[in-house]
Scaffold this active site. Structure first.
Site, PDB file in Angstrom:
ATOM      1  N   LYS A   1       0.838  -1.213   0.000  1.00  0.00           N
ATOM      2  CA  LYS A   1       0.000   0.000   0.000  1.00  0.00           C
ATOM      3  C   LYS A   1       0.866   1.253   0.000  1.00  0.00           C
ATOM      4  CE  LYS A   1      -1.826   1.519   4.073  1.00  0.00           C
ATOM      5  NZ  LYS A   1      -1.496   2.919   4.399  1.00  0.00           N
ATOM      6  N   ASN A   2       1.829   1.308   0.928  1.00  0.00           N
ATOM      7  CA  ASN A   2       2.575   2.552   1.094  1.00  0.00           C
ATOM      8  C   ASN A   2       3.628   2.790   0.018  1.00  0.00           C
ATOM      9  OD1 ASN A   2       0.966   3.117   3.232  1.00  0.00           O
ATOM     10  ND2 ASN A   2       2.467   2.582   4.815  1.00  0.00           N
TER      11      ASN A   2
ATOM     12  N   CYS B   1      -5.067  12.986  12.722  1.00  0.00           N
ATOM     13  CA  CYS B   1      -5.752  11.715  12.478  1.00  0.00           C
ATOM     14  C   CYS B   1      -5.688  10.901  13.752  1.00  0.00           C
ATOM     15  CB  CYS B   1      -5.156  10.973  11.297  1.00  0.00           C
ATOM     16  SG  CYS B   1      -3.678  10.087  11.681  1.00  0.00           S
TER      17      CYS B   1
ATOM     18  N   ARG C   1       0.311  14.480  13.233  1.00  0.00           N
ATOM     19  CA  ARG C   1       0.858  14.301  11.880  1.00  0.00           C
ATOM     20  C   ARG C   1       0.880  15.556  10.997  1.00  0.00           C
ATOM     21  NH1 ARG C   1      -1.490   8.716   9.598  1.00  0.00           N
ATOM     22  NH2 ARG C   1       0.415   8.678   8.403  1.00  0.00           N
TER      23      ARG C   1
ATOM     24  N   ASP D   1       4.309   0.344  12.101  1.00  0.00           N
ATOM     25  CA  ASP D   1       3.152  -0.330  11.485  1.00  0.00           C
ATOM     26  C   ASP D   1       3.028  -1.806  11.879  1.00  0.00           C
ATOM     27  OD1 ASP D   1       2.455   2.035  10.284  1.00  0.00           O
ATOM     28  OD2 ASP D   1       3.259   1.525   8.311  1.00  0.00           O
TER      29      ASP D   1
ATOM     30  N   ARG E   1      -8.949  -0.467   4.302  1.00  0.00           N
ATOM     31  CA  ARG E   1      -8.103   0.579   3.714  1.00  0.00           C
ATOM     32  C   ARG E   1      -6.744   0.022   3.306  1.00  0.00           C
ATOM     33  NH1 ARG E   1      -7.903   6.211   6.733  1.00  0.00           N
ATOM     34  NH2 ARG E   1      -6.413   6.371   5.049  1.00  0.00           N
TER      35      ARG E   1
HETATM   36  N1  EPU Z   1       6.108  14.597  10.973  1.00  0.00           N
HETATM   37  C1  EPU Z   1       6.148  15.947  11.241  1.00  0.00           C
HETATM   38  N2  EPU Z   1       6.186  16.820  10.188  1.00  0.00           N
HETATM   39  C2  EPU Z   1       6.140  16.418   8.903  1.00  0.00           C
HETATM   40  C3  EPU Z   1       6.100  15.033   8.625  1.00  0.00           C
HETATM   41  C4  EPU Z   1       6.087  14.140   9.682  1.00  0.00           C
HETATM   42  O1  EPU Z   1       6.182  16.355  12.396  1.00  0.00           O
HETATM   43  O2  EPU Z   1       6.158  17.272   7.996  1.00  0.00           O
HETATM   44  C5  EPU Z   1       6.115  13.612  12.086  1.00  0.00           C
HETATM   45  C6  EPU Z   1       4.809  12.841  12.174  1.00  0.00           C
HETATM   46  O3  EPU Z   1       3.822  13.517  12.884  1.00  0.00           O
HETATM   47  C7  EPU Z   1       5.255  11.553  12.836  1.00  0.00           C
HETATM   48  C8  EPU Z   1       6.691  11.362  12.298  1.00  0.00           C
HETATM   49  O4  EPU Z   1       7.090  12.634  11.841  1.00  0.00           O
HETATM   50  O5  EPU Z   1       5.306  11.717  14.228  1.00  0.00           O
HETATM   51  C9  EPU Z   1       6.812  10.371  11.167  1.00  0.00           C
HETATM   52  O6  EPU Z   1       5.816  10.598  10.190  1.00  0.00           O
HETATM   53  P1  EPU Z   1       5.982  10.248   8.662  1.00  0.00           P
HETATM   54  O7  EPU Z   1       5.862  11.499   7.872  1.00  0.00           O
HETATM   55  O8  EPU Z   1       7.181   9.397   8.441  1.00  0.00           O
HETATM   56  O9  EPU Z   1       4.669   9.375   8.410  1.00  0.00           O
HETATM   57  P2  EPU Z   1       3.798   9.399   7.106  1.00  0.00           P
HETATM   58  O10 EPU Z   1       4.671   9.612   5.941  1.00  0.00           O
HETATM   59  O11 EPU Z   1       2.644  10.290   7.293  1.00  0.00           O
HETATM   60  C10 EPU Z   1       4.032   6.865   6.539  1.00  0.00           C
HETATM   61  C11 EPU Z   1       3.090   5.716   6.320  1.00  0.00           C
HETATM   62  C12 EPU Z   1       2.499   5.293   7.655  1.00  0.00           C
HETATM   63  C13 EPU Z   1       3.647   4.882   8.571  1.00  0.00           C
HETATM   64  C14 EPU Z   1       4.634   6.047   8.711  1.00  0.00           C
HETATM   65  C15 EPU Z   1       5.858   5.720   9.543  1.00  0.00           C
HETATM   66  C16 EPU Z   1       2.306   6.139   4.077  1.00  0.00           C
HETATM   67  C17 EPU Z   1       1.191   6.523   3.172  1.00  0.00           C
HETATM   68  N3  EPU Z   1       2.054   6.136   5.386  1.00  0.00           N
HETATM   69  O12 EPU Z   1       3.247   7.919   7.088  1.00  0.00           O
HETATM   70  O13 EPU Z   1       1.665   4.181   7.413  1.00  0.00           O
HETATM   71  O14 EPU Z   1       3.163   4.534   9.838  1.00  0.00           O
HETATM   72  O15 EPU Z   1       5.076   6.467   7.406  1.00  0.00           O
HETATM   73  O16 EPU Z   1       6.536   4.639   8.981  1.00  0.00           O
HETATM   74  O17 EPU Z   1       3.381   5.813   3.619  1.00  0.00           O
HETATM   75  C18 EPU Z   1      -0.095   2.671   7.817  1.00  0.00           C
HETATM   76  O18 EPU Z   1       0.154   2.135   6.728  1.00  0.00           O
HETATM   77  O19 EPU Z   1      -0.895   2.155   8.649  1.00  0.00           O
HETATM   78  C19 EPU Z   1       0.540   3.944   8.156  1.00  0.00           C
HETATM   79  C20 EPU Z   1       0.076   4.749   9.106  1.00  0.00           C
END
Ligand code: EPU
Length: 416
Positions: free
Chosen positions: A22-23, A116, A121, A304, A396
């Site tokens: 998915k990701n 969320c 996030r 995850d 999802r």
């Molecule tokens: N963060 C910030 N600012 C930003 C971006 C991130 O503060 O601009 C913080 C977030 O709040 C969090 C941490 O940094 O505390 C890491 O967040 P990240 O951006 O890495 O997460 P994401 O990209 O939103 C993806 C996956 C998630 C997975 C996380 C961590 C996708 C679509 N989603 O989310 O997947 O948990 O990386 O590996 O790739 C899931 O599949 O169930 C899922 C939640």
């Protein structure tokens, strides 16, 4: 709303095919916006999040059609550069259109995702990186308005490691003028998969798989044929299910080399694993041993997989401690697992789990995607019936999970 009814206590055996990630699929679909040519994508999982992303991209003018097992995308007629709130609020990964739209069309209007269930996030790092590349960004009325005649390469060090942040900046940098150095980049295999697709489209990227990505911008990208990587989290979820119920299962179309820490932890729990090029055999008998861990970025223990291992620890022979460091609110499964007879106490970001000999089925509620997966695992291991409500969360991110588990001998049924 659909529910899952599980009668637990069945040993799992047989073979199961794991779907595409998915990701990885979500950013790869967005990469379709980067070119006027055709992308032919294989191994795209059939999930609700993928359907939501397709809907968003189609309304931007991206052509998406299924041709047998291949998903064809063509970005020739993209003409709507807006991701509306109604869509972004249902799926945060919609933010992944920002980088590609800005890089190819010089403009984008994308709703801010907001918080969320698992945490606040924010997307400040996505914005900071694009601004460093010369984009003018204004936030008004809940929308990000971004403009840049031409993005310019630069050095970007993100404050923290962010998966979709790295992906957005990588796609933007691919079409920027000059070189972009992304430091503190996420090394998740899904980021690597996107980078490999971009290279197949003509992007020039060095350091793929590392936390230092050097992108030499090119004027245009072309079409490509590409297969999405196997889903390591779906793989890990099925491994935990067998570890919890006992049994002997072969998982096909998987990549064991991107699951090192997860496989190590399962071995520590007493699971017998044999791995090959694209398969993993999992054998388990008796109660698992408890395993402690802290979630971290790849290649550390994935957030995850935290909830699924928590379900396993609930029935372990002994006590364990699990610490969540990535998201501030990712313990919502704890109260539901306790309803099944687990003994978990939360202290800040750490959960202390006292292993119990067995769980007892009960009605429970899914709260997010991976929490749902942990309840399925717990339900499979519990005695009696477990009814899981709100399984739209599960849909999802898991492709026909109950069908795959039934084929392995689980007693699991979707109730409409
Ligand atoms: N963060 C910030 N600012 C930003 C971006 C991130 O503060 O601009 C913080 C977030 O709040 C969090 C941490 O940094 O505390 C890491 O967040 P990240 O951006 O890495 O997460 P994401 O990209 O939103 C993806 C996956 C998630 C997975 C996380 C961590 C996708 C679509 N989603 O989310 O997947 O948990 O990386 O590996 O790739 C899931 O599949 O169930 C899922 C939640």
């Amino acid at each position: 709303m659909d529910k899952l009814l599980i009668t637990g206590g069945k040993r799992l055996s047989g073979e199961v095919a794991i779907s595409g990630a998915k990701n990885a699929a979500l950013p790869i679909l967005c990469a379709g916006l980067l070119t006027a040519d055709t992308l032919a994508l294989g191994n795209v999982p059939r999930l609700q999040d993928v359907a939501t992303m397709e809907k968003l991209l189609k309304q931007m003018g991206l052509y998406i059609e299924k041709n047998g097992a291949v998903l064809e995308l063509c970005g020739r007629d993209v003409n709507n550069l807006e991701a509306p709130y109604e869509m972004v609020k249902t799926m945060r990964a919609s933010i992944l259109v920002l980088g590609p739209l800005l890089a190819r069309f010089g403009e984008a209007k994308v709703s801010l995702p907001g918080g969320c269930a698992i945490g606040s996030r924010p997307v400040d790092q996505h914005i900071k990186g694009l601004q460093a590349m010369g984009a003018e960004i204004k936030i008004e009325g809940g929308y990000i308005y971004a403009r840049a005649k031409k993005l310019k390469g630069t050095r970007i060090v993100t404050d923290m490691i962010t998966v979709t942040g790295t992906e957005n900046l990588l796609m933007a940098a691919a079409l920027a003028e000059g070189d972009t150095l992304l430091e503190n980049a996420a090394r998740e295999p899904e980021v690597t998969d996107l980078a490999n697709l971009l290279v197949a489209m003509g992007a020039q990227i060095e350091g793929i798989g590392s936390d230092r990505l050097m992108v030499h911008g090119v004027p245009a990208l072309h079409g490509a044929t590409y297969d999405v990587i196997a889903d390591r989290i779906e793989t890990g979820t099925f491994l935990c299910a067998v570890a919890a119920t006992g049994g002997d299962v072969i998982l096909r179309h998987v990549r064991a080399d991107i699951l090192d820490v997860v496989l190590d932890k399962l071995r520590e729990a007493g699971v017998v694993l044999t791995t090959g090029d694209d398969w993993i055999r999992v054998q388990m008998a008796g109660r698992p041993k408890p395993v402690g861990f802290r979630t971290t970025e790849y290649p550390g223990f994935p957030t995850d997989m935290q909830a699924q291992f928590m379900a396993l620890n609930c029935i372990a022979e002994g006590n364990s401690r699990v610490t969540e460091t990535i998201f501030e609110n990712r313990f919502m499964h704890v109260q539901e697992l306790n309803r099944l007879g687990a003994a978990i106490e939360i202290d800040g970001h750490t959960a202390a789990i006292t292993g119990v000999p067995g769980l007892i089925g009960a009605p429970v509620m899914a709260t997010d995607l991976r929490a749902s997966a942990s309840l399925v695992i717990a339900g499979l291991a519990a005695s009696g019936q477990t009814l899981i409500d709100r399984i739209y969360h599960l849909d999802r991110g898991y492709d026909k999970m109950e069908v795959k588990l039934s084929a392995l001998g689980a007693d699991i049924e979707r109730i409409k």
